[in-house]
Design a protein around this motif. Structure first.
Motif, PDB file in Angstrom:
ATOM      1  N   ASN A   1      15.799  28.558  48.618  1.00  0.00           N
ATOM      2  CA  ASN A   1      16.314  28.434  47.253  1.00  0.00           C
ATOM      3  C   ASN A   1      16.526  26.965  46.905  1.00  0.00           C
ATOM      4  OD1 ASN A   1      16.903  31.418  46.808  1.00  0.00           O
ATOM      5  ND2 ASN A   1      18.037  30.978  48.684  1.00  0.00           N
ATOM      6  N   ASP A   2      15.762  26.466  45.955  1.00  0.00           N
ATOM      7  CA  ASP A   2      15.910  25.071  45.544  1.00  0.00           C
ATOM      8  C   ASP A   2      16.987  25.001  44.464  1.00  0.00           C
ATOM      9  OD1 ASP A   2      15.549  22.396  45.263  1.00  0.00           O
ATOM     10  OD2 ASP A   2      13.748  22.561  44.025  1.00  0.00           O
ATOM     11  N   ILE A   3      18.251  25.039  44.917  1.00  0.00           N
ATOM     12  CA  ILE A   3      19.374  25.062  43.975  1.00  0.00           C
ATOM     13  C   ILE A   3      19.665  23.643  43.502  1.00  0.00           C
ATOM     14  CG2 ILE A   3      21.753  25.800  43.615  1.00  0.00           C
ATOM     15  CD1 ILE A   3      21.415  27.550  46.138  1.00  0.00           C
ATOM     16  N   SER A   4      19.823  23.461  42.212  1.00  0.00           N
ATOM     17  CA  SER A   4      20.308  22.189  41.686  1.00  0.00           C
ATOM     18  C   SER A   4      21.260  22.487  40.540  1.00  0.00           C
ATOM     19  CB  SER A   4      19.143  21.325  41.194  1.00  0.00           C
ATOM     20  OG  SER A   4      18.619  21.858  40.004  1.00  0.00           O
ATOM     21  N   MET A   5      22.068  21.512  40.214  1.00  0.00           N
ATOM     22  CA  MET A   5      23.038  21.700  39.132  1.00  0.00           C
ATOM     23  C   MET A   5      22.303  21.987  37.823  1.00  0.00           C
ATOM     24  SD  MET A   5      26.147  21.975  39.632  1.00  0.00           S
ATOM     25  CE  MET A   5      27.038  22.761  38.315  1.00  0.00           C
ATOM     26  N   LYS A   6      21.147  21.368  37.652  1.00  0.00           N
ATOM     27  CA  LYS A   6      20.333  21.596  36.449  1.00  0.00           C
ATOM     28  C   LYS A   6      19.957  23.069  36.339  1.00  0.00           C
ATOM     29  CE  LYS A   6      16.784  20.646  33.431  1.00  0.00           C
ATOM     30  NZ  LYS A   6      17.013  21.810  32.589  1.00  0.00           N
TER      31      LYS A   6
ATOM     32  N   GLN B   1      20.231  29.874  36.309  1.00  0.00           N
ATOM     33  CA  GLN B   1      19.683  30.384  37.567  1.00  0.00           C
ATOM     34  C   GLN B   1      20.745  30.258  38.653  1.00  0.00           C
ATOM     35  OE1 GLN B   1      15.742  28.902  38.655  1.00  0.00           O
ATOM     36  NE2 GLN B   1      15.579  28.051  36.619  1.00  0.00           N
ATOM     37  N   PHE B   2      20.479  30.850  39.796  1.00  0.00           N
ATOM     38  CA  PHE B   2      21.339  30.761  40.977  1.00  0.00           C
ATOM     39  C   PHE B   2      22.819  30.993  40.636  1.00  0.00           C
ATOM     40  CE2 PHE B   2      17.583  28.042  42.002  1.00  0.00           C
ATOM     41  CZ  PHE B   2      17.006  28.927  42.893  1.00  0.00           C
ATOM     42  N   CYS B   3      23.696  30.073  41.026  1.00  0.00           N
ATOM     43  CA  CYS B   3      25.139  30.261  40.796  1.00  0.00           C
ATOM     44  C   CYS B   3      25.450  30.457  39.310  1.00  0.00           C
ATOM     45  CB  CYS B   3      25.930  29.060  41.285  1.00  0.00           C
ATOM     46  SG  CYS B   3      25.363  28.396  42.839  1.00  0.00           S
ATOM     47  N   GLY B   4      24.641  29.820  38.460  1.00  0.00           N
ATOM     48  CA  GLY B   4      24.898  29.878  37.024  1.00  0.00           C
ATOM     49  C   GLY B   4      24.206  31.018  36.320  1.00  0.00           C
ATOM     50  N   SER B   5      23.893  32.074  37.052  1.00  0.00           N
ATOM     51  CA  SER B   5      23.258  33.246  36.442  1.00  0.00           C
ATOM     52  C   SER B   5      24.148  33.812  35.332  1.00  0.00           C
ATOM     53  CB  SER B   5      23.017  34.320  37.509  1.00  0.00           C
ATOM     54  OG  SER B   5      21.980  33.895  38.359  1.00  0.00           O
TER      55      SER B   5
END
Lengths: 215, 108
Positions: B67-72, B78-82
């Motif tokens: 998973n290429d997680i970034s704040m962007k 996406q990811f945490c900010g779903s």
């Protein structure tokens, strides 16, 4: 035996009258109750749509029914301050105030669409200053996050230069070493955003310029 | 046979306990510039609230480094900010840096 008998008669007569009075009163109360509900329901059926453009709308009234915020400006604003701090869900749901995707009131949209027309100043002698149309690109520290386009324009609708410069922001590009962590802790933009202006919840409302696109 | 059984039980125990805390620090250079430390993701705290299938494999591929997680990307939903997670009123918002990031730079 005669005297107690007489007493008993009076007692019976009194009780009878008392019961009759009670019945009459109860019947009256029941009929009053039957009449009352339609009278209460009639105005409730038509849900009022509050027009924020109407200055006499109950939106702008305080709890005593007077226009809010028109008290003596020389006295401490404690009463109006408390009213303003209160939560008015009824007023919120009945308005057509524009909301963002988090359900918060979009104040910028509200003034841009002329739904509310705030005065330039409380002082009628104050000279009105046109908004400053100047965008500042603030480079995000992270390599991955979009840069910020800061619009002076919407900020100078209500605020004078001295509100922010030079105390909060030095008026020179690159001279303000801002960190998002500090903003979240109430510095920089966080002096207003999250308190009186829209909160930091929607990152992409400010972080709009992709990395490298500004050069 | 006993060894196999032991290994099976061991594997089962690991599965039941979950992967534990996950350290997210592949973008450490960028993190340093932004004044924050790596994220220690508390898997156990999320297990209490959600089932595996709520996040895996749709939001997060269940593999280290996949998973290429970034704040962007979090900001973009996406990811945490779903949309039902940390980009909604259901969970604390993304700007609470210190809730996830370690070594958050203090305001001067």
């Amino acid at each position: 035996m005669t005297a107690p008998f007489k007493h008993r008669f009076y007692l019976k007569a009194f009780l009878l009258m008392f019961f009759a009075a009670c019945l009459w009163y109860a019947a009256d109360a029941i009929s009053a109750e039957e009449k009352a509900p339609p009278a209460q329901q009639a105005p409730g059926k038509a849900t009022p749509i509050l027009d924020p453009g109407d200055p006499s709308s109950i939106l702008y009234l305080d709890t005593s029914g007077k226009l809010a915020g028109t008290g003596d400006s020389t006295k401490p604003p404690s009463q109006y301050y408390k009213i303003g701090m209160g939560w008015h869900p009824q007023a919120l749901t009945d308005t057509r105030l524009p909301r963002d995707k988090y359900g918060l009131i979009d104040w910028a949209k509200l003034v841009k669409s002329n739904m509310v027309k705030p005065r330039w100043s409380l002082d009628p002698n104050d000279e009105e200053m046109p908004p400053l149309d100047l965008d500042i690109i603030i480079t995000a520290k992270s390599d991955f996050v979009n840069d910020v386009r800061y619009p002076h324009w919407i900020h100078t609708w209500w605020l004078k230069c001295e509100v922010c410069h030079p105390k909060i922001f030095v008026p020179a590009k690159g001279q303000n070493k801002m960190f998002m962590t500090e903003i979240a802790q109430g510095q920089w933009c966080g002096r207003c955003h999250g308190k009186v202006s829209f909160p930091l919840t929607d990152c992409n409302r400010c972080h709009t310029v992709p990395k490298g696109a500004s050069k | 046979m006993a060894v196999l059984l032991f290994l099976f039980l061991q594997a089962h125990a690991i599965y039941a306990a979950g992967p534990g805390d996950i350290r997210l620090d592949d973008k450490i250079e960028s993190l340093k510039k932004a004044g924050v430390g790596p994220v220690i993701y508390p898997h156990a705290a999320h297990e209490k609230l959600y089932k595996c299938a709520d996040c895996h494999p749709k939001i997060f591929k269940d593999k280290h480094g996949a998973n290429d997680i970034s704040m962007k990307r979090n900001m973009d939903g996406q990811f945490c900010g779903s949309p039902n997670c940390h980009n909604s009123p259901k969970a604390f918002p993304l700007y609470n840096c210190a809730r996830c990031h370690t070594n958050v730079r203090a305001a001067r």
